[in-house]
Design a protein around this motif. Structure first.
Motif, PDB file in Angstrom:
ATOM      1  N   LEU A   1      47.094  31.801  13.913  1.00 19.63           N
ATOM      2  CA  LEU A   1      45.789  31.916  14.551  1.00 19.63           C
ATOM      3  C   LEU A   1      44.834  32.546  13.553  1.00 19.63           C
ATOM      4  N   ARG A   2      43.556  32.213  13.699  1.00 18.89           N
ATOM      5  CA  ARG A   2      42.537  32.900  12.913  1.00 18.89           C
ATOM      6  C   ARG A   2      41.537  33.528  13.868  1.00 18.89           C
ATOM      7  N   LEU A   3      41.421  34.822  13.773  1.00 21.82           N
ATOM      8  CA  LEU A   3      40.448  35.552  14.569  1.00 21.82           C
ATOM      9  C   LEU A   3      39.155  35.710  13.775  1.00 21.82           C
TER      10      LEU A   3
ATOM     11  N   GLY B   1      37.381  47.118  10.055  1.00 22.77           N
ATOM     12  CA  GLY B   1      38.806  47.250  10.327  1.00 22.77           C
ATOM     13  C   GLY B   1      39.260  46.290  11.401  1.00 22.77           C
ATOM     14  N   TRP B   2      40.497  45.884  11.307  1.00 24.04           N
ATOM     15  CA  TRP B   2      41.144  45.114  12.366  1.00 24.04           C
ATOM     16  C   TRP B   2      42.223  45.994  12.997  1.00 24.04           C
TER      17      TRP B   2
ATOM     18  N   GLY C   1      51.698  40.533   4.168  1.00 26.31           N
ATOM     19  CA  GLY C   1      52.375  39.284   3.841  1.00 26.31           C
ATOM     20  C   GLY C   1      52.238  38.213   4.904  1.00 26.31           C
ATOM     21  N   ARG C   2      51.885  38.592   6.114  1.00 25.55           N
ATOM     22  CA  ARG C   2      51.694  37.606   7.187  1.00 25.55           C
ATOM     23  C   ARG C   2      50.231  37.467   7.596  1.00 25.55           C
ATOM     24  N   PHE C   3      49.509  38.565   7.556  1.00 27.16           N
ATOM     25  CA  PHE C   3      48.107  38.563   7.970  1.00 27.16           C
ATOM     26  C   PHE C   3      47.210  38.718   6.742  1.00 27.16           C
ATOM     27  N   THR C   4      46.082  38.023   6.780  1.00 22.61           N
ATOM     28  CA  THR C   4      45.096  38.119   5.701  1.00 22.61           C
ATOM     29  C   THR C   4      43.715  38.328   6.291  1.00 22.61           C
TER      30      THR C   4
ATOM     31  N   GLN D   1      43.344  36.090   9.448  1.00 26.78           N
ATOM     32  CA  GLN D   1      44.258  34.950   9.485  1.00 26.78           C
ATOM     33  C   GLN D   1      45.651  35.495   9.751  1.00 26.78           C
ATOM     34  N   MET D   2      46.268  35.017  10.807  1.00 25.45           N
ATOM     35  CA  MET D   2      47.585  35.511  11.206  1.00 25.45           C
ATOM     36  C   MET D   2      48.580  34.363  11.151  1.00 25.45           C
TER      37      MET D   2
END
Length: 124
Positions: free
Chosen positions: A18-20, A35-36, A66-69, A82-83
């Protein structure tokens, strides 16, 4: 007045992406640290990523490294998360937050502006 609006959450299966998005109005995000965060039911807010004020540097917590950007697009006054490789334990309400008081705010209370949150549910 700074306003933040998140979008992009939803119900997905484990392994999906998913992309938030977090659209900011009222001020330019280039002068803010962003911040997220996420908050799972019954748990405290957990910081995930910090976009340093005035820099391209982004710091990640180990739980999502490594998983989220995270990224910021100043022209659109928007930040993204980006998750990838989502897991059931990623299920939570996700928030973006902003402050111009700190370069690299690491705790919830250092942020002054918050979005309403977007729900992410990951099924197994």
């Amino acid at each position: 007045q700074v306003q933040l609006v998140e979008s992009g959450g939803g119900l997905v299966q484990a392994g999906d992406s998913l992309r938030l998005s977090c659209v900011v109005s009222g001020r330019s995000i280039s002068s803010y640290a962003m911040g997220w965060f996420r908050q799972a039911p019954g748990k405290e807010h957990e910081i995930l990523a910090i976009l340093v004020k005035g820099e391209s540097t982004i710091h990640y917590m180990n739980s999502v490294k490594g998983r989220f950007t995270a990224s910021r697009e100043n022209a659109k006054n928007t930040v993204y998360l980006q998750m990838n490789s989502l897991k059931p334990e990623d299920t939570a309400t996700y928030y973006c937050a902003a402050t111009n008081r700190f370069m690299m705010p690491t705790i919830r209370t250092q942020y002054d502006y918050w979005g309403q949150g977007t729900q992410v549910t990951v099924s197994s």
